[in-house]
Write an enzyme that holds these catalytic residues in place. Sequence first.
Site, PDB file in Angstrom:
ATOM      1  N   CYS A 117      -6.477  -9.379  -5.982  1.00 28.75           N
ATOM      2  CA  CYS A 117      -5.053  -9.347  -5.548  1.00 28.75           C
ATOM      3  C   CYS A 117      -5.005 -11.232  -5.632  1.00 28.75           C
ATOM      4  CB  CYS A 117      -5.060  -9.076  -4.250  1.00 28.75           C
ATOM      5  SG  CYS A 117      -4.830  -7.376  -4.391  1.00 28.75           S
ATOM      6  N   ASN A 142       2.536  -2.595  -5.461  1.00 29.62           N
ATOM      7  CA  ASN A 142       1.299  -3.913  -5.392  1.00 29.62           C
ATOM      8  C   ASN A 142       0.455  -3.280  -6.345  1.00 29.62           C
ATOM      9  OD1 ASN A 142      -1.495  -4.962  -5.034  1.00 29.62           O
ATOM     10  ND2 ASN A 142      -1.358  -5.084  -2.861  1.00 29.62           N
ATOM     11  N   HIS A 196       1.238 -13.001  -2.786  1.00 24.73           N
ATOM     12  CA  HIS A 196       1.087 -11.389  -3.267  1.00 24.73           C
ATOM     13  C   HIS A 196       1.584 -10.569  -2.682  1.00 24.73           C
ATOM     14  CE1 HIS A 196      -1.422  -8.005  -4.320  1.00 24.73           C
ATOM     15  NE2 HIS A 196      -1.999  -8.316  -3.878  1.00 24.73           N
TER      16      HIS A 196
HETATM   17  O1  UT7 Z   1      -3.367  -6.030  -1.944  1.00 22.16           O
HETATM   18  C1  UT7 Z   1      -4.407  -6.613  -1.568  1.00 22.16           C
HETATM   19  C2  UT7 Z   1      -4.499  -5.733   0.215  1.00 22.16           C
HETATM   20  N1  UT7 Z   1      -4.014  -4.989   0.337  1.00 22.16           N
HETATM   21  C3  UT7 Z   1      -3.680  -5.061   1.580  1.00 22.16           C
HETATM   22  O2  UT7 Z   1      -2.788  -6.178   2.388  1.00 22.16           O
HETATM   23  C4  UT7 Z   1      -2.916  -3.679   2.532  1.00 22.16           C
HETATM   24  C5  UT7 Z   1      -2.966  -3.917   3.513  1.00 22.16           C
HETATM   25  N2  UT7 Z   1      -3.029  -2.812   4.765  1.00 22.16           N
HETATM   26  C6  UT7 Z   1      -2.032  -1.752   5.083  1.00 22.16           C
HETATM   27  O3  UT7 Z   1      -0.832  -2.252   3.959  1.00 22.16           O
HETATM   28  C7  UT7 Z   1      -1.737  -1.556   5.269  1.00 22.16           C
HETATM   29  O4  UT7 Z   1      -2.940  -0.966   6.786  1.00 22.16           O
HETATM   30  C8  UT7 Z   1      -1.354   0.699   5.032  1.00 22.16           C
HETATM   31  C9  UT7 Z   1       0.232   0.182   4.110  1.00 22.16           C
HETATM   32  C10 UT7 Z   1      -2.920   0.444   3.481  1.00 22.16           C
HETATM   33  C11 UT7 Z   1      -1.539   1.645   5.634  1.00 22.16           C
HETATM   34  O5  UT7 Z   1      -0.613   1.653   6.876  1.00 22.16           O
HETATM   35  P1  UT7 Z   1      -0.835   1.655   8.668  1.00 22.16           P
HETATM   36  O6  UT7 Z   1      -0.121   0.570   9.189  1.00 22.16           O
HETATM   37  O7  UT7 Z   1      -2.620   1.107   9.179  1.00 22.16           O
HETATM   38  O8  UT7 Z   1      -1.558   3.193   8.550  1.00 22.16           O
HETATM   39  P2  UT7 Z   1      -2.663   3.707   8.991  1.00 22.16           P
HETATM   40  O9  UT7 Z   1      -4.264   3.598   8.281  1.00 22.16           O
HETATM   41  O10 UT7 Z   1      -3.239   3.343   9.863  1.00 22.16           O
HETATM   42  O11 UT7 Z   1      -2.602   5.214   8.993  1.00 22.16           O
HETATM   43  C12 UT7 Z   1      -1.622   5.986  10.015  1.00 22.16           C
HETATM   44  C13 UT7 Z   1      -1.562   7.194   9.937  1.00 22.16           C
HETATM   45  C14 UT7 Z   1      -2.778   8.061   9.589  1.00 22.16           C
HETATM   46  O12 UT7 Z   1      -2.969   9.347  10.373  1.00 22.16           O
HETATM   47  P3  UT7 Z   1      -3.002   9.579  11.358  1.00 22.16           P
HETATM   48  O13 UT7 Z   1      -4.858   8.824  11.379  1.00 22.16           O
HETATM   49  O14 UT7 Z   1      -1.904   8.427  12.344  1.00 22.16           O
HETATM   50  O15 UT7 Z   1      -2.496  10.897  12.045  1.00 22.16           O
HETATM   51  C15 UT7 Z   1      -2.768   8.342   8.499  1.00 22.16           C
HETATM   52  O16 UT7 Z   1      -3.782   9.213   7.475  1.00 22.16           O
HETATM   53  O17 UT7 Z   1      -1.029   7.844   8.581  1.00 22.16           O
HETATM   54  C16 UT7 Z   1      -1.393   8.791   7.726  1.00 22.16           C
HETATM   55  N3  UT7 Z   1      -1.146   8.090   6.390  1.00 22.16           N
HETATM   56  C17 UT7 Z   1      -0.214   8.601   5.796  1.00 22.16           C
HETATM   57  N4  UT7 Z   1       0.853   8.999   5.512  1.00 22.16           N
HETATM   58  C18 UT7 Z   1       1.681   9.811   4.724  1.00 22.16           C
HETATM   59  C19 UT7 Z   1      -2.004   7.398   5.636  1.00 22.16           C
HETATM   60  N5  UT7 Z   1      -1.332   7.640   4.713  1.00 22.16           N
HETATM   61  C20 UT7 Z   1      -1.097   8.386   4.909  1.00 22.16           C
HETATM   62  C21 UT7 Z   1       0.256   8.692   3.030  1.00 22.16           C
HETATM   63  N6  UT7 Z   1       1.864   9.179   3.486  1.00 22.16           N
HETATM   64  N7  UT7 Z   1       0.432   7.703   2.326  1.00 22.16           N
END
Ligand code: UT7
Length: 335
Positions: A115, A292, A262
């Site tokens: 990134c 992204n 980014h």
């Molecule tokens: O570009 C390089 C740098 N990258 C970044 O900066 C990314 C940084 N991180 C993020 O943007 C976020 O952490 C994400 C968007 C990747 C994820 O969001 P989050 O609010 O951190 O969600 P999470 O990973 O804690 O997941 C929450 C819930 C989980 O379910 P449970 O365990 O609470 O039941 C996941 O399984 O959401 C679930 N989940 C989804 N649900 C529907 C994960 N992905 C999805 C999805 N659709 N695509």
Amino acid sequence: MYTSKISGLGSYVPENVVTNDDLSKVMETNDTWIQERTGIKERRHIKKGDGNSTAKMGVKAAKIAIERAKLTNEDIDLIIFATLSPDMYFPGGGVQVQDLMNMRTIPALDVRNQCSGFIYALSVGDQFIKTGMYKNVLVIGSENHSGGLDMTTRGRGVSVIFGDGAGAAVLTRSEDKNRGILSTHLHSEGAHAKELSLMGPSTEHWVPEIIEENPQEDIPYYPYMNGQFVFKNAVVRFSEVINEGLQANSFTAADIDMLIPHQANLRISQFVQKQFKLSDDQVYNNIQKYGNTTAASIPIALTEAWENGKIKEGDLVVLAAFGSGFTWGSAIIKW
Ligand code: UT7
């Protein structure tokens, strides 16, 4: 002592639009989750047979940038190509661009900083110009993510975020010390390399070994991201490195005309915007349309902002990125 100015910008995204609803047909996800957590509404994916690849998209963006710089391929002295998704394991995409654009035998350098790839590439190009070695440097960021994502529910935490596309900038030697790239600031923290990574296939994780280590998984070589950990580090590092760049040039946040972060996650950009007390028209976001696109995200956004008249002569433009490595960086530009 020379400085580099951005003399031309270009971008290219594949025609094929993939909406959140399209993704919900192949994995358990939904438009509400994706928009609430990331801001993304749609992204572009290369379609088999559409003639695109990481190098070919880079070429399309580069041609526009060179034309806008009012230069020809003959004028380019060096290609710097940033990607995490090259067409081949080796060689890198830079030499493919060199060949596709018939650029004699000029050097081609590949940057692998995910990134932060475009900021690292910009910084390298800037140093070559400052020393007087080269006059025109072509910097490209291009990604074909869709070719390597796990498009099942197992991979949804990663796959819904990433999109394909390319952006390019031509850096040209200038003798005006007060304009162009004023400074770049680069960092890394390899202790967190695995938190956002694709472990194999690689020399340490070759295909047969991966399958042996993960007998339950059918194809275990997909990207891994510890989303929350990456998010928490991103917001801190973005702010640090923007401040570092501003301070190095005796500016404050109030001097920023345009911040192009980014496009990792709209929530990260909004958090940074709030920290620096910037208004909506001081920050450019287009993650909603493209997801992204890693090394391509800054040059695509910079090109769009410029095309839309949001960057004017004399503006203070700040670029900042954070991502896998971890690596992060910023560039302070007087337009
Ligand atoms: O570009 C390089 C740098 N990258 C970044 O900066 C990314 C940084 N991180 C993020 O943007 C976020 O952490 C994400 C968007 C990747 C994820 O969001 P989050 O609010 O951190 O969600 P999470 O990973 O804690 O997941 C929450 C819930 C989980 O379910 P449970 O365990 O609470 O039941 C996941 O399984 O959401 C679930 N989940 C989804 N649900 C529907 C994960 N992905 C999805 C999805 N659709 N695509």
